[in-house]
Design an enzyme around this catalytic site. Structure first.
Site, PDB file in Angstrom:
ATOM      1  CG  HIS A  72      -7.616  -8.660   9.154  1.00 13.96           C
ATOM      2  ND1 HIS A  72      -8.945  -9.012   9.130  1.00 13.96           N
ATOM      3  CD2 HIS A  72      -7.278  -8.360   7.876  1.00 13.96           C
ATOM      4  CE1 HIS A  72      -9.390  -8.915   7.888  1.00 13.96           C
ATOM      5  NE2 HIS A  72      -8.403  -8.524   7.106  1.00 13.96           N
ATOM      6  CD  GLU A  73      -3.714  -8.533   5.925  1.00 15.13           C
ATOM      7  OE1 GLU A  73      -3.361  -9.238   4.971  1.00 15.13           O
ATOM      8  OE2 GLU A  73      -4.760  -7.854   5.894  1.00 15.13           O
ATOM      9  CG  HIS A  88      -3.156  -4.671   2.521  1.00 13.18           C
ATOM     10  ND1 HIS A  88      -4.178  -4.129   1.803  1.00 13.18           N
ATOM     11  CD2 HIS A  88      -3.762  -5.322   3.535  1.00 13.18           C
ATOM     12  CE1 HIS A  88      -5.341  -4.415   2.355  1.00 13.18           C
ATOM     13  NE2 HIS A  88      -5.118  -5.142   3.407  1.00 13.18           N
ATOM     14  CD  GLN A 104      -1.703  -0.909   3.381  1.00 17.44           C
ATOM     15  OE1 GLN A 104      -2.868  -0.912   2.967  1.00 17.44           O
ATOM     16  NE2 GLN A 104      -1.414  -1.244   4.611  1.00 17.44           N
ATOM     17  CG  PHE A 137      -2.871  -4.370   9.687  1.00 17.77           C
ATOM     18  CD1 PHE A 137      -3.786  -4.643   8.690  1.00 17.77           C
ATOM     19  CD2 PHE A 137      -1.554  -4.082   9.319  1.00 17.77           C
ATOM     20  CE1 PHE A 137      -3.407  -4.637   7.347  1.00 17.77           C
ATOM     21  CE2 PHE A 137      -1.169  -4.067   7.984  1.00 17.77           C
ATOM     22  CZ  PHE A 137      -2.104  -4.354   6.993  1.00 17.77           C
ATOM     23  CE  LYS A 165      -9.885 -11.680   3.831  1.00 18.64           C
ATOM     24  NZ  LYS A 165     -10.282 -10.344   3.395  1.00 18.64           N
ATOM     25  CG  HIS A 166      -4.898 -12.865   3.725  1.00 17.45           C
ATOM     26  ND1 HIS A 166      -5.694 -13.053   2.620  1.00 17.45           N
ATOM     27  CD2 HIS A 166      -5.227 -11.645   4.218  1.00 17.45           C
ATOM     28  CE1 HIS A 166      -6.469 -11.991   2.447  1.00 17.45           C
ATOM     29  NE2 HIS A 166      -6.210 -11.120   3.407  1.00 17.45           N
TER      30      HIS A 166
HETATM   31  O1  U2P Z   1      -9.353  -5.647  -2.347  1.00 13.94           O
HETATM   32  C1  U2P Z   1     -10.173  -5.365  -1.263  1.00 13.94           C
HETATM   33  C2  U2P Z   1      -9.922  -6.343  -0.128  1.00 13.94           C
HETATM   34  O2  U2P Z   1     -10.164  -7.681  -0.580  1.00 13.94           O
HETATM   35  C3  U2P Z   1      -9.274  -8.554   0.088  1.00 13.94           C
HETATM   36  N1  U2P Z   1      -8.491  -9.317  -0.898  1.00 13.94           N
HETATM   37  C4  U2P Z   1      -8.249  -8.838  -2.134  1.00 13.94           C
HETATM   38  C5  U2P Z   1      -7.513  -9.578  -3.043  1.00 13.94           C
HETATM   39  C6  U2P Z   1      -7.023 -10.831  -2.656  1.00 13.94           C
HETATM   40  O3  U2P Z   1      -6.344 -11.527  -3.422  1.00 13.94           O
HETATM   41  N2  U2P Z   1      -7.285 -11.275  -1.385  1.00 13.94           N
HETATM   42  C7  U2P Z   1      -8.010 -10.542  -0.496  1.00 13.94           C
HETATM   43  O4  U2P Z   1      -8.233 -10.953   0.624  1.00 13.94           O
HETATM   44  C8  U2P Z   1      -8.363  -7.737   0.974  1.00 13.94           C
HETATM   45  O5  U2P Z   1      -8.892  -7.820   2.265  1.00 13.94           O
HETATM   46  P1  U2P Z   1      -8.066  -7.693   3.622  1.00 13.94           P
HETATM   47  O6  U2P Z   1      -6.931  -8.660   3.596  1.00 13.94           O
HETATM   48  O7  U2P Z   1      -7.591  -6.304   3.680  1.00 13.94           O
HETATM   49  O8  U2P Z   1      -9.089  -8.023   4.642  1.00 13.94           O
HETATM   50  C9  U2P Z   1      -8.498  -6.345   0.341  1.00 13.94           C
HETATM   51  O9  U2P Z   1      -8.256  -5.308   1.215  1.00 13.94           O
END
Ligand code: U2P
Length: 265
Positions: A136-137, A79, A48, A133, A140-141
């Protein structure tokens, strides 16, 4: 033995058995991908541009990277490192692993500088509570990054390593694209500068004409590849106009409210 005593013993045994089974299930599911989400296809490193993100900052607090040194960082910040699917969708919240800040204490200095939150908000976690934050990352990911990245420490360490290897801010600066509130730069020039430096083709997201996010994509072995697009509608790879800016942001005008808040949070 009275009937009442037998019932009590039976109930006690039943509770013990249930608790044992439940805790075994917890341990297992924290290690495994939830069954309805298949393994991801590739990684996306989402960066970002703080000068653009921070314009929506209305207050300062200790965790808000927009407010450090009275202004937003003048380098891209991370991000997230996102495991994605080739069809443009992504898995999320794959295990029950809760974020534990202690696990990343040795990375803290770099995370504060290069992977800061750019707001005072508390994003929701996967498990119904609100948190940081980073939490969350990770939840979630990061939990969907298995089998390449298996734990929280390695998720953040890997994100930082890839970020340092592809120093986008430096590549742009070397090509003359520096933070400015007056200059507009050709989007094509920005993309070419990154392609020339790293042989990787970024996708760029804008807010108006200001660069907001820049994404780099990688195979699971971290060799560069193109990012997937969800549909033909958004396969232009960018939401930006032909000329874009890399604005700076000064948070000092947010003043004393921010300064006081940073002590109470
Ligand atoms: O793009 C807006 C939000 O969608 C989530 N995103 C986007 C692309 C991707 O490959 N994966 C994904 O999760 C992101 O959400 P966040 O991780 O911020 O919750 C991104 O901000």
């Amino acid at each position: 033995m009275t009937m009442a005593l037998s019932i009590s013993i039976f109930a006690l045994l039943l509770i013990t058995f249930t608790v044992a089974v439940a805790s075994t299930a917890d341990v297992d599911s924290s290690l495994l991908l939830s069954s309805n989400q298949r393994e991801f296809d590739y990684f996306q490193l989402a960066l970002q541009w703080p000068g653009t993100y921070c314009r929506t900052t209305h207050k300062c607090c200790q965790k808000n990277g927009c407010c450090r040194n009275s202004g937003a960082p003048q380098h891209f910040t991370i991000h997230g490192l996102w495991p994605d699917y080739n069809d443009g969708t992504w898995p999320s919240c794959c295990t029950k692993s809760n974020f534990d800040e202690k696990e990343i204490s040795t990375l803290r200095k770099d995370l504060d500088e290069y992977w800061p939150s750019l707001s005072c908000g508390s994003p929701s976690s996967c498990h119904g509570h609100k948190g940081s934050f980073w939490g969350h990352e990770w939840e979630k990911h990061g939990t969907c990054s298995s089998p390449v990245v298996k734990d929280e420490y390695n998720y953040f360490r890997t994100g930082l390593t890839v970020y340092f290897k592809y120093n986008i801010t430096e590549a742009l600066s070397d090509a003359g694209y520096v933070p400015s509130n007056s200059e507009k730069y050709p989007l094509g020039g920005i993309i070419s500068a990154i392609e020339n430096a790293f042989h990787i083709s970024p996708t760029v997201v804008c807010s108006g004409d200001a660069v907001k996010e820049l994404n780099l994509c990688f195979y699971k072995d971290f060799k560069p590849r193109d990012c997937a697009t969800r549909s033909r509608m958004d396969n232009s790879k960018t939401s930006c106009p032909k000329f874009v800016s890399l604005p700076t942001y000064d948070s000092s005008r947010l003043g004393i409210v921010g300064a006081l808040e940073s002590f109470v949070i």
